[in-house]
Design a protein around this motif. Structure first.
Motif, short mmCIF file in Angstrom:
data_model
loop_
_atom_site.label_atom_id
_atom_site.label_comp_id
_atom_site.label_asym_id
_atom_site.label_seq_id
_atom_site.Cartn_x
_atom_site.Cartn_y
_atom_site.Cartn_z
N SER A 32 0.99 -1.23 -0.12
CA SER A 32 0.03 -0.04 0.16
C SER A 32 0.91 1.00 -0.14
N MET A 33 0.36 2.24 -0.74
CA MET A 33 1.27 3.45 -0.66
C MET A 33 0.52 4.79 -0.35
N GLY A 34 1.27 5.62 0.33
CA GLY A 34 0.54 6.71 0.94
C GLY A 34 1.50 8.14 1.03
N TRP A 35 1.02 9.07 1.47
CA TRP A 35 1.61 10.27 1.89
C TRP A 35 1.45 10.84 3.35
N PHE A 36 2.42 11.25 3.83
CA PHE A 36 2.42 11.98 5.01
C PHE A 36 2.77 13.45 4.75
N ARG A 37 2.79 14.29 5.72
CA ARG A 37 3.51 15.52 5.99
C ARG A 37 3.75 16.04 7.15
N GLN A 38 4.79 16.85 7.18
CA GLN A 38 5.34 17.36 8.79
C GLN A 38 5.54 18.69 8.51
N ALA A 39 4.75 19.83 9.21
CA ALA A 39 4.88 21.30 9.22
C ALA A 39 5.89 21.54 10.12
N PRO A 40 6.79 22.69 10.05
CA PRO A 40 7.77 23.00 11.22
C PRO A 40 7.12 22.89 12.44
#
Length: 122
Positions: A32-40
């Motif tokens: 399975s594939m996905g995206w995460f994000r991290q803001a400062p």
């Protein structure tokens, strides 16, 4: 390198951007594939995922209705189409892969690629 993310950049609020994640054939066909994000200064946040079977697609609450995840067998790439971008979408976006059919949104995934920076100006 198992996962290679690209496509980040600077965009104005209301604009669009498409991220790409190139995976090895083994990863793309079995994970399975996905995206995460991290803001400062913030914790990593789940963005979107597509299950290895392709039957399950799910999104984080803050992006649902604006972002679309898709995959292309040739060339083993997962995309994240981001529309109606907001300044709060500014973050480093990470591509991820996991062997589970429906990986959790908070639990660690097996593979996490390097990030690509998205900056949304107001």
């Amino acid at each position: 390198v198992q996962l290679q993310a690209s496509g980040g950049g600077l965009v104005q609020a209301g604009g669009s951007l498409r991220l790409s994640c190139a995976a090895t054939p083994r990863i793309f066909s079995r994970y399975s594939m996905g995206w995460f994000r991290q803001a400062p200064g913030k914790e990593r946040e789940f963005v979107a995922a597509i299950s290895r079977s392709g039957r399950n697609i799910y999104y984080g609450r803050s992006v649902k209705g604006r972002f679309t995840i898709s995959s292309d067998n040739a060339p083993n790439t997962v995309y994240l189409q981001m529309d109606s971008l907001k300044p709060e979408d500014t973050a480093v976006y990470y591509c991820a892969a996991d062997e589970r059919e429906r990986p959790g949104t908070t639990s660690p995934w097996v593979y996490m690629g390097q990030g690509t920076l998205v900056t949304v100006s107001s």
